[in-house]
Design an enzyme around this catalytic site. Structure first.
Site, PDB file in Angstrom:
ATOM      1  CG  ASP A  22      -0.255   0.014   2.539  1.00 55.42           C
ATOM      2  OD1 ASP A  22       0.698  -0.766   2.706  1.00 55.42           O
ATOM      3  OD2 ASP A  22      -0.648   0.800   3.425  1.00 55.42           O
TER       4      ASP A  22
ATOM      5  CD  GLU B 147       4.202   1.097   7.084  1.00 58.65           C
ATOM      6  OE1 GLU B 147       4.932   1.476   8.009  1.00 58.65           O
ATOM      7  OE2 GLU B 147       3.889   1.856   6.126  1.00 58.65           O
TER       8      GLU B 147
END
Length: 375
Positions: free
Chosen positions: A68, A133
């Site tokens: 991500d 994250e």
């Protein structure tokens, strides 16, 4: 053999804004399964996670990272489209180029090279990849680690591909991180007219001495690995917007980045005692973001330092500065953890980019570490 530049581009072109993965993990799985890796999807809530492992024997070496990325911001402010990887003047532009799709690509190519040269290597190799994250980090690496712990599957060595470098690849390696604790504080007063302060209670006036004391408190002196614990106020909000109204409440947000010399519970106790000493009426909510961790001298640090020296000629600096990372979830299991990735000068910025030559250098360093630990 996969080309690291080609793979980095392919990952950047997937618009994987937190908590989306956008097919990045499937691409990694397609490249690793022919090498003997077994893919296990461990999705929780809106977060995709994958645990990809080759072998069942100890020691277990793990590459950890995230697919991500943070939002691009206004696309029109970029030199190039943020989700179209673009080469320009020796740099590769695109959201995630440095944080951390370049690292993931380098990990995969290094693994391919290593296994091709060492098909009967010792131990096992694994990938722990999450799509959360950059977001709330609730259903990502921490949940995967919980799953691994439940079945007593232990990581011995872990490289997190966070962009650790400052000026050149490998000049800084994170061998630990400070802990993070956030306080959301509401000071309660009594709203009233500014001309009649005796009929009100101004929470801004009341809390000012306490804030001054908090800002000037010596929490600890740090140690050889960590700087002293820091306290920072990040937000203060109070008032109705009118110039003639004493506010009834004041909202304050603050954060501790703390060393191993103090615990989160000790910080909470000291703050509470200070607020009570100033006879404040308040509510406070604490958010614990992670314990400090440290990987001191050992096999992984030695292999990393030596590999960087071998591949770049740099004498790396071991550091615990900066923010938090998913290493904070992995280290408490007993794993040795370091963070090593590209230069971090453009992460989370408009025109995020990575030096194309640095991708090859990082691949060589990862490969060299594998050689030292598992060949």
């Amino acid at each position: 053999m996969t080309d690291v530049l080609t793979l980095t581009k392919a990952l950047i072109n997937k618009k994987s804004v937190t908590p989306e993965d956008a097919g990045c993990m499937d691409l990694l799985a397609d490249l690793l399964t022919p090498l003997g890796f077994v893919v296990e999807h461990l999705d929780f809530g809106d977060t995709k996670n994958v645990w990809i492992r080759k072998g069942s024997q100890a020691p277990l070496f793990c590459f950890a990272g995230h697919t991500d990325v943070v939002p691009s911001g206004p696309a029109e402010k970029w030199q190039t489209p943020p989700f179209e990887a673009t080469e320009k003047d020796g740099m590769l532009f695109g959201r995630g180029a440095a944080d951390m799709k370049g690292s993931i690509a380098a990990m995969v190519v290094a693994t391919q090279r290593f296994i091709q040269a060492n098909p009967d290597h010792k131990g096992s190799i694994a990938y722990l990849i999450t799509s959360d994250e950059e977001g709330p980090f609730i259903n990502g690496t921490t949940k995967v680690i919980d799953t691994l712990e439940e079945r007593n599957e232990k990581i011995d060595w872990c490289i997190v591909g966070e962009p650790s470098s400052t000026a050149k690849v490998g000049d800084v390696v994170k061998n630990g991180r400070r802990g993070s604790l956030t306080g959301d504080l509401i000071i309660k007063g009594i709203q009233g007219h500014v001309a009649y302060p005796h009929l009100a209670r101004n929470p801004i006036h009341q809390v000012a001495p306490a804030l001054a004391e908090l800002a000037n408190t010596h929490w600890d002196s740090g140690n050889e690995f960590f700087p002293p614990t820091s306290f920072q106020i990040s937000n203060i909000n109070g008032g109705t917007g009118a110039g003639n109204v004493i506010p009834g409440e004041l909202h304050i947000c603050f954060n501790f980045r703390f060393s191993t010399e103090v615990t989160d519970q000790e910080l909470i106790k000291r703050v509470t005692e200070l607020l009570d000493k100033h006879q404040l009426e308040y509510d406070i909510k604490w958010t614990f973001n992670g314990q400090p961790f440290l990987t001191a001298a050992g096999d992984l640090v030695a292999a990393t330092v030596d590999a960087i020296k071998d591949c770049t000629g740099i004498d790396t600096e071991l550091s615990t500065a900066g923010g938090t990372s998913d290493g904070r979830f992995i280290a408490p299991t007993g794993a040795q953890v370091v963070e090593l990735g590209p230069v971090n000068a453009t992460i989370h910025k408009i025109d995020e980019c990575v030096n194309i030559n640095d991708l090859s250098t990082l691949t060589s360093v990862y490969h060299n570490i594998l050689q030292r630990l598992l060949a």
